[in-house]
Scaffold this motif. Structure first.
Motif, PDB file in Angstrom:
ATOM      1  N   VAL A   1     -14.283  17.814  23.903  1.00 54.15           N
ATOM      2  CA  VAL A   1     -14.399  16.368  24.095  1.00 54.15           C
ATOM      3  C   VAL A   1     -13.015  15.764  24.291  1.00 54.15           C
ATOM      4  O   VAL A   1     -12.753  15.046  25.263  1.00 54.15           O
ATOM      5  N   LEU A   2     -12.118  16.077  23.367  1.00 52.32           N
ATOM      6  CA  LEU A   2     -10.761  15.534  23.438  1.00 52.32           C
ATOM      7  C   LEU A   2     -10.027  16.019  24.673  1.00 52.32           C
ATOM      8  O   LEU A   2      -9.271  15.270  25.304  1.00 52.32           O
ATOM      9  N   ASP A   3     -10.242  17.269  25.018  1.00 56.82           N
ATOM     10  CA  ASP A   3      -9.534  17.847  26.159  1.00 56.82           C
ATOM     11  C   ASP A   3      -9.923  17.158  27.461  1.00 56.82           C
ATOM     12  O   ASP A   3      -9.057  16.802  28.278  1.00 56.82           O
ATOM     13  N   LYS A   4     -11.221  16.943  27.656  1.00 56.62           N
ATOM     14  CA  LYS A   4     -11.666  16.285  28.892  1.00 56.62           C
ATOM     15  C   LYS A   4     -11.222  14.827  28.934  1.00 56.62           C
ATOM     16  O   LYS A   4     -10.827  14.321  30.001  1.00 56.62           O
ATOM     17  N   ILE A   5     -11.273  14.141  27.796  1.00 54.92           N
ATOM     18  CA  ILE A   5     -10.828  12.746  27.762  1.00 54.92           C
ATOM     19  C   ILE A   5      -9.338  12.657  28.069  1.00 54.92           C
ATOM     20  O   ILE A   5      -8.889  11.785  28.832  1.00 54.92           O
ATOM     21  N   SER A   6      -8.553  13.571  27.508  1.00 54.85           N
ATOM     22  CA  SER A   6      -7.109  13.592  27.759  1.00 54.85           C
ATOM     23  C   SER A   6      -6.807  13.775  29.246  1.00 54.85           C
ATOM     24  O   SER A   6      -5.961  13.073  29.824  1.00 54.85           O
ATOM     25  N   LYS A   7      -7.511  14.699  29.881  1.00 51.48           N
ATOM     26  CA  LYS A   7      -7.297  14.951  31.312  1.00 51.48           C
ATOM     27  C   LYS A   7      -7.766  13.774  32.158  1.00 51.48           C
ATOM     28  O   LYS A   7      -7.125  13.416  33.149  1.00 51.48           O
ATOM     29  N   PHE A   8      -8.879  13.159  31.762  1.00 47.58           N
ATOM     30  CA  PHE A   8      -9.403  12.016  32.501  1.00 47.58           C
ATOM     31  C   PHE A   8      -8.429  10.840  32.435  1.00 47.58           C
ATOM     32  O   PHE A   8      -8.146  10.200  33.457  1.00 47.58           O
ATOM     33  N   ILE A   9      -7.922  10.560  31.248  1.00 48.61           N
ATOM     34  CA  ILE A   9      -6.960   9.469  31.079  1.00 48.61           C
ATOM     35  C   ILE A   9      -5.677   9.770  31.858  1.00 48.61           C
ATOM     36  O   ILE A   9      -5.005   8.869  32.356  1.00 48.61           O
ATOM     37  N   GLY A  10      -5.378  11.061  31.987  1.00 51.36           N
ATOM     38  CA  GLY A  10      -4.216  11.484  32.770  1.00 51.36           C
ATOM     39  C   GLY A  10      -4.463  11.471  34.265  1.00 51.36           C
ATOM     40  O   GLY A  10      -3.727  12.083  35.031  1.00 51.36           O
ATOM     41  N   ASN A  11      -5.546  10.779  34.686  1.00 50.29           N
ATOM     42  CA  ASN A  11      -5.868  10.566  36.110  1.00 50.29           C
ATOM     43  C   ASN A  11      -6.391  11.803  36.825  1.00 50.29           C
ATOM     44  O   ASN A  11      -6.212  11.936  38.041  1.00 50.29           O
ATOM     45  N   ASP A  12      -7.058  12.700  36.086  1.00 49.72           N
ATOM     46  CA  ASP A  12      -7.757  13.804  36.744  1.00 49.72           C
ATOM     47  C   ASP A  12      -9.181  13.343  37.026  1.00 49.72           C
ATOM     48  O   ASP A  12     -10.063  13.427  36.170  1.00 49.72           O
ATOM     49  N   ASN A  13      -9.422  12.854  38.213  1.00 53.20           N
ATOM     50  CA  ASN A  13     -10.725  12.273  38.555  1.00 53.20           C
ATOM     51  C   ASN A  13     -11.827  13.309  38.735  1.00 53.20           C
ATOM     52  O   ASN A  13     -13.000  12.947  38.910  1.00 53.20           O
ATOM     53  N   SER A  14     -11.461  14.593  38.715  1.00 61.08           N
ATOM     54  CA  SER A  14     -12.481  15.638  38.845  1.00 61.08           C
ATOM     55  C   SER A  14     -13.180  15.913  37.518  1.00 61.08           C
ATOM     56  O   SER A  14     -14.184  16.620  37.480  1.00 61.08           O
ATOM     57  N   ILE A  15     -12.654  15.364  36.437  1.00 54.08           N
ATOM     58  CA  ILE A  15     -13.193  15.606  35.102  1.00 54.08           C
ATOM     59  C   ILE A  15     -14.365  14.668  34.824  1.00 54.08           C
ATOM     60  O   ILE A  15     -14.271  13.445  35.007  1.00 54.08           O
ATOM     61  N   ALA A  16     -15.487  15.232  34.369  1.00 60.85           N
ATOM     62  CA  ALA A  16     -16.660  14.435  34.006  1.00 60.85           C
ATOM     63  C   ALA A  16     -16.577  14.033  32.542  1.00 60.85           C
ATOM     64  O   ALA A  16     -16.429  14.890  31.659  1.00 60.85           O
ATOM     65  N   VAL A  17     -16.641  12.747  32.267  1.00 57.74           N
ATOM     66  CA  VAL A  17     -16.645  12.228  30.897  1.00 57.74           C
ATOM     67  C   VAL A  17     -17.837  11.294  30.737  1.00 57.74           C
ATOM     68  O   VAL A  17     -18.429  10.849  31.715  1.00 57.74           O
ATOM     69  N   CYS A  18     -18.178  11.011  29.489  1.00 58.34           N
ATOM     70  CA  CYS A  18     -19.295  10.109  29.209  1.00 58.34           C
ATOM     71  C   CYS A  18     -18.734   8.760  28.772  1.00 58.34           C
ATOM     72  O   CYS A  18     -18.367   8.573  27.610  1.00 58.34           O
ATOM     73  N   GLU A  19     -18.636   7.829  29.719  1.00 55.59           N
ATOM     74  CA  GLU A  19     -18.192   6.481  29.386  1.00 55.59           C
ATOM     75  C   GLU A  19     -19.392   5.644  28.935  1.00 55.59           C
ATOM     76  O   GLU A  19     -20.524   5.857  29.366  1.00 55.59           O
ATOM     77  N   ALA A  20     -19.119   4.686  28.067  1.00 60.54           N
ATOM     78  CA  ALA A  20     -20.208   3.932  27.427  1.00 60.54           C
ATOM     79  C   ALA A  20     -21.083   3.200  28.424  1.00 60.54           C
ATOM     80  O   ALA A  20     -22.299   3.094  28.223  1.00 60.54           O
ATOM     81  N   PHE A  21     -20.501   2.687  29.510  1.00 63.72           N
ATOM     82  CA  PHE A  21     -21.317   1.926  30.465  1.00 63.72           C
ATOM     83  C   PHE A  21     -22.421   2.790  31.071  1.00 63.72           C
ATOM     84  O   PHE A  21     -23.481   2.285  31.437  1.00 63.72           O
ATOM     85  N   SER A  22     -22.185   4.117  31.143  1.00 63.97           N
ATOM     86  CA  SER A  22     -23.181   5.011  31.747  1.00 63.97           C
ATOM     87  C   SER A  22     -24.377   5.240  30.826  1.00 63.97           C
ATOM     88  O   SER A  22     -25.398   5.774  31.273  1.00 63.97           O
ATOM     89  N   THR A  23     -24.276   4.855  29.558  1.00 61.02           N
ATOM     90  CA  THR A  23     -25.377   5.052  28.600  1.00 61.02           C
ATOM     91  C   THR A  23     -26.222   3.792  28.410  1.00 61.02           C
ATOM     92  O   THR A  23     -27.223   3.828  27.695  1.00 61.02           O
ATOM     93  N   LEU A  24     -25.838   2.687  29.027  1.00 60.48           N
ATOM     94  CA  LEU A  24     -26.536   1.419  28.795  1.00 60.48           C
ATOM     95  C   LEU A  24     -27.986   1.466  29.246  1.00 60.48           C
ATOM     96  O   LEU A  24     -28.874   0.912  28.585  1.00 60.48           O
ATOM     97  N   ASN A  25     -28.244   2.106  30.375  1.00 60.53           N
ATOM     98  CA  ASN A  25     -29.626   2.202  30.867  1.00 60.53           C
ATOM     99  C   ASN A  25     -30.504   2.968  29.881  1.00 60.53           C
ATOM    100  O   ASN A  25     -31.639   2.569  29.603  1.00 60.53           O
ATOM    101  N   MET A  26     -29.976   4.070  29.327  1.00 63.10           N
ATOM    102  CA  MET A  26     -30.727   4.852  28.348  1.00 63.10           C
ATOM    103  C   MET A  26     -31.033   4.009  27.110  1.00 63.10           C
ATOM    104  O   MET A  26     -32.168   4.009  26.606  1.00 63.10           O
ATOM    105  N   ILE A  27     -30.034   3.289  26.584  1.00 64.25           N
ATOM    106  CA  ILE A  27     -30.234   2.459  25.397  1.00 64.25           C
ATOM    107  C   ILE A  27     -31.287   1.389  25.666  1.00 64.25           C
ATOM    108  O   ILE A  27     -32.152   1.108  24.832  1.00 64.25           O
ATOM    109  N   ARG A  28     -31.243   0.793  26.861  1.00 65.96           N
ATOM    110  CA  ARG A  28     -32.206  -0.249  27.223  1.00 65.96           C
ATOM    111  C   ARG A  28     -33.632   0.303  27.231  1.00 65.96           C
ATOM    112  O   ARG A  28     -34.553  -0.307  26.674  1.00 65.96           O
ATOM    113  N   ILE A  29     -33.830   1.475  27.825  1.00 69.57           N
ATOM    114  CA  ILE A  29     -35.165   2.071  27.905  1.00 69.57           C
ATOM    115  C   ILE A  29     -35.660   2.495  26.521  1.00 69.57           C
ATOM    116  O   ILE A  29     -36.823   2.286  26.174  1.00 69.57           O
ATOM    117  N   LEU A  30     -34.776   3.071  25.710  1.00 73.57           N
ATOM    118  CA  LEU A  30     -35.168   3.506  24.370  1.00 73.57           C
ATOM    119  C   LEU A  30     -35.512   2.314  23.482  1.00 73.57           C
ATOM    120  O   LEU A  30     -36.455   2.379  22.680  1.00 73.57           O
TER     121      LEU A  30
END
Length: 321
Positions: free
Chosen positions: A285-314
């Motif tokens: 988790v930390l490793d991918k976040i570190s790389k993402f913040i370091g501008n590696d756009n190829s890294i997939a991370v889970c940002e909170a905005f992407s979970t809003l639809n799930m929370i709404r449906i649940l």
């Protein structure tokens, strides 16, 4: 990054407190100690016992007052590992500190879609990245699985699955919804079949059909009071995925020609293992976040905005149960 941990319970520190952080990274404490990209500068917890435990292992100050701890340590990166109902107030306290660049919040961000949206908006206004700790999403095995399910040289014509979960659909089932969304695309709808409340009156546990963009998965609830049971089985036109024991055991079976009956196709007896690396889940988790913040756009991370639809449906499902 200078890191600060808010909340030192099981996921914050407890699960592998006695383990060497070079071997086990099931908690935020061990993961930060193990990762060269982070410097642990402080912690916060309401429990004196846990504060003392944190300091004895990390040799870093742990505070009884959150704002005092944040202002004295000036972290770039803050982890929220407290109960869900406390997340919003803690996040507002963290955002008072202008040094913070990113926050990792335990799942779910909130039980309420409006509150979760407000949290996302506040972070965006303060130019702070808000990530969610759905740790299975960050594991290397999840990337391997997606390639198995959707190989570039094959057209997937069929996908259907079953997911067993326990301890609440929002609390723990959301782990697997998030993981399935990363493989199958956005959750589009839920059709409840039978409602249960085995674990808590606050968290529904339905047997339900979940429709994702690329396939349907039946979620079936078991009773946490009996034993923990998390598994996913996905059958596609190309083979079968077995995701057992919460992802500790993962196998892929490709389709092959039946050696006995010409013209028939069966699953291979060869169950190809996929390494889970679950013992170091929080490190990844930390490793991918570190790389993402370091501008590696190829890294997939889970940002909170992407979970809003799930929370709404649940939340809608909970209200209608």
């Amino acid at each position: 990054m200078k890191a600060f941990i808010v909340g030192l319970g099981q996921i914050g520190m407890g699960y592998d407190f006695k383990e060497d952080y070079h071997v086990s990274c099931l908690t935020h404490l061990n993961a930060i100690l193990a990762h060269d990209g982070y410097e642990l500068v402080g912690g916060f917890d309401v429990s004196l016992e846990r504060r003392n435990m944190f300091e004895s292992k990390s040799k870093v100050k742990c505070f009884a007052d959150l704002f005092e701890g944040l202002t004295k340590t000036s972290p770039d990166f803050v982890i929220i590992s407290t109960p869900t109902e406390t997340h919003f107030e803690i996040l507002k306290t963290i955002l008072k500190l202008k040094t913070v660049k990113a926050i990792l919040c335990e799942k779910p961000v909130s039980y309420d879609d409006e509150e979760a949206t407000h949290m996302v908006d506040l972070c965006q206004k303060n130019n702070v990245k808000l990530f969610v700790n759905y740790q299975r999403f960050y594991l290397p095995s999840s990337d391997v699985i997606k390639k198995k399910l959707f190989p570039s040289n094959s057209e997937i014509e069929f996908l259907k699955g079953v997911c067993w979960y326990s301890k609440g659909l929002i609390h723990n089932g959301s782990h697997f919804i998030n993981l399935l969304e990363s493989w199958l695309g956005n959750l589009e709808s839920i059709e409840s079949i039978v409602a249960h409340n085995y674990w808590s009156e606050e968290d529904t546990e339905p047997d339900a059909l979940f429709s994702f963009k690329k396939g349907n998965v039946f979620f079936i609830s078991s009773r946490e009071s009996d034993f923990t049971h998390y598994s996913i089985e996905l059958v596609t036109s190309e083979g079968k995925l077995s995701y057992k024991n919460g992802g500790d055991e993962i196998y892929w079976q490709s389709k092959v020609s039946d050696p006995i009956f010409p013209g028939y196709t069966i699953l291979s007896k060869n169950m190809e293992p996929i390494e889970s690396n679950s013992l170091k889940s929080q490190y990844f988790v930390l490793d991918k976040i570190s790389k993402f913040i370091g501008n590696d756009n190829s890294i997939a991370v889970c940002e909170a905005f992407s979970t809003l639809n799930m929370i709404r449906i649940l939340r809608k499902l909970k209200v209608e149960k």
